[in-house]
Design a protein around this motif. Structure first.
Motif, mmCIF file in Angstrom:
data_model
loop_
_atom_site.group_PDB
_atom_site.id
_atom_site.type_symbol
_atom_site.label_atom_id
_atom_site.label_comp_id
_atom_site.label_asym_id
_atom_site.label_seq_id
_atom_site.Cartn_x
_atom_site.Cartn_y
_atom_site.Cartn_z
ATOM 1 N N LEU A 137 67.488 135.486 33.388
ATOM 2 C CA LEU A 137 67.381 136.818 32.806
ATOM 3 C C LEU A 137 66.129 136.929 31.947
ATOM 4 N N LEU A 138 65.841 135.910 31.136
ATOM 5 C CA LEU A 138 64.640 135.953 30.321
ATOM 6 C C LEU A 138 63.403 136.033 31.198
ATOM 7 N N GLY A 139 63.397 135.270 32.296
ATOM 8 C CA GLY A 139 62.266 135.338 33.213
ATOM 9 C C GLY A 139 62.068 136.738 33.769
ATOM 10 N N GLN A 140 63.150 137.448 34.027
ATOM 11 C CA GLN A 140 63.042 138.813 34.533
ATOM 12 C C GLN A 140 62.445 139.749 33.486
ATOM 13 N N PHE A 141 62.859 139.576 32.233
ATOM 14 C CA PHE A 141 62.298 140.401 31.163
ATOM 15 C C PHE A 141 60.806 140.107 30.985
ATOM 16 N N VAL A 142 60.438 138.816 31.075
ATOM 17 C CA VAL A 142 59.029 138.440 30.945
ATOM 18 C C VAL A 142 58.216 139.051 32.077
ATOM 19 N N ALA A 143 58.705 138.912 33.313
ATOM 20 C CA ALA A 143 57.989 139.428 34.472
ATOM 21 C C ALA A 143 57.818 140.941 34.413
ATOM 22 N N ALA A 144 58.813 141.632 33.817
ATOM 23 C CA ALA A 144 58.743 143.091 33.707
ATOM 24 C C ALA A 144 57.878 143.551 32.543
ATOM 25 N N VAL A 166 49.373 137.278 35.643
ATOM 26 C CA VAL A 166 48.485 136.830 34.569
ATOM 27 C C VAL A 166 49.354 136.459 33.371
ATOM 28 N N PRO A 167 49.225 135.252 32.832
ATOM 29 C CA PRO A 167 50.037 134.880 31.676
ATOM 30 C C PRO A 167 49.842 135.856 30.522
ATOM 31 N N GLU A 168 50.954 136.206 29.871
ATOM 32 C CA GLU A 168 50.895 137.159 28.768
ATOM 33 C C GLU A 168 50.792 136.411 27.450
ATOM 34 N N ARG A 169 49.865 136.820 26.611
ATOM 35 C CA ARG A 169 49.590 136.111 25.366
ATOM 36 C C ARG A 169 50.451 136.655 24.234
ATOM 37 N N PHE A 170 51.065 135.745 23.484
ATOM 38 C CA PHE A 170 51.829 136.083 22.287
ATOM 39 C C PHE A 170 51.157 135.406 21.094
ATOM 40 N N SER A 171 51.357 135.961 19.909
ATOM 41 C CA SER A 171 50.777 135.371 18.704
ATOM 42 C C SER A 171 51.886 134.845 17.801
ATOM 43 N N LEU A 172 51.580 133.803 17.047
ATOM 44 C CA LEU A 172 52.554 133.221 16.136
ATOM 45 C C LEU A 172 52.743 134.131 14.931
#
Length: 266
Positions: free
Chosen positions: A204-211, A241-247
């Motif tokens: 499920l998390l993978g689906q949210f990430v992909a969307a 394309v990998p999505e970038r997150f910040s700390l």
């Protein structure tokens, strides 16, 4: 528990004097993990946060259960994130494997939830294409607040009917049997459930990430090695394309790192 890095979100003014080397109160944790202000009348955009744990070698669980790589401090943060959420969004497989029970009201969050216009406990929203679930379980049969089932329009009609006959509300968020992740977020937001927390599982998390609808990841890094072939915290097809997150913040206790990452918005 001590903070290793300050909160980097300039809108977060949380300060916890003398918080190093002592157990934080639940109220302090709630302040540190507060959701963004939903705006006037709570009508701002929904905010989807994930809470997951991973071993040093990338395992999201051991023998099918995340508790084996967790810690009491991790469970306190788990409880805090639930105490702040309007709804907990979880996949059907995780419900079966982890033995999900209804969310409970907690006195420590009662005043905060009442001030935010929230119910006594978060709604549990179970995402399932097949609706192959035991509706006699307490999660469905005797929750403090009604559990929701989120599925697609082409879900088995007999199981939709059985769920409704059992008193469980079914929401549709997809044209086929599968759930469209973005539509699931939108459908829950339409019900006023805008502070969203997903606890997985990995598919499920993978689906949210992909969307592209995940706003924040709260990831506990467990100082354990498991080997084996356990899933990562997010599974399924990779994104183009990998999505970038910040700390945003980082806490530590007994070698466990409690990280919080936010999506970088352009």
């Amino acid at each position: 528990m001590r903070r290793l890095l300050p909160v980097t979100d300039p809108t977060d003014t949380t300060t916890i004097p003398d918080a190093a080397d002592r157990e934080w109160t639940l109220d302090e944790l709630a302040g540190a993990y507060a959701y963004p202000d939903p705006g006037p009348e709570g009508e701002g955009r929904p905010w989807l946060r994930a809470n997951m744990v991973s071993s040093l070698d990338g395992a999201a669980h051991h023998d099918g259960r995340s508790q084996d790589i967790s810690t009491p401090a991790d469970m306190r943060i788990f409880g805090t994130l639930r105490g702040l959420a309007d709804a907990v969004v979880v996949g059907a497989e995780t419900v079966r494997l982890e033995g999900y029970r209804p969310a409970r009201a907690r006195e420590a969050f009662a005043a905060r939830r009442e001030a935010a216009g929230q119910g006594p406990a978060p709604v549990i929203a179970v995402v399932s294409a097949s609706l192959d679930l035991d509706l006699s379980l307490p999660l469905f049969a005797s929750p403090l607040v009604p559990t929701l089932l989120v599925t697609g329009e082409a879900a088995p009609s007999g199981r939709v009917r059985a769920a409704r006959d059992a008193g469980v509300e079914v929401l549709f968020a997809g044209d086929g049997a599968a759930v469209d992740p973005a539509r699931a977020v939108a459908v829950l937001a339409e019900r006023g459930l805008r502070r969203l927390l997903t606890e997985g599982g990995p598919r499920l998390l993978g689906q949210f990430v992909a969307a592209g609808v995940l706003d924040e990841l709260c990831l506990t890094l467990s100082p354990m090695l498991t080997a084996g072939d356990a899933q990562r915290i997010a599974g399924g097809p990779s994104v183009p394309v990998p999505e970038r997150f910040s700390l945003v913040s980082l806490l530590e206790e007994e070698g466990f790192l409690f990280t919080r990452y936010g999506k970088i918005r352009h």
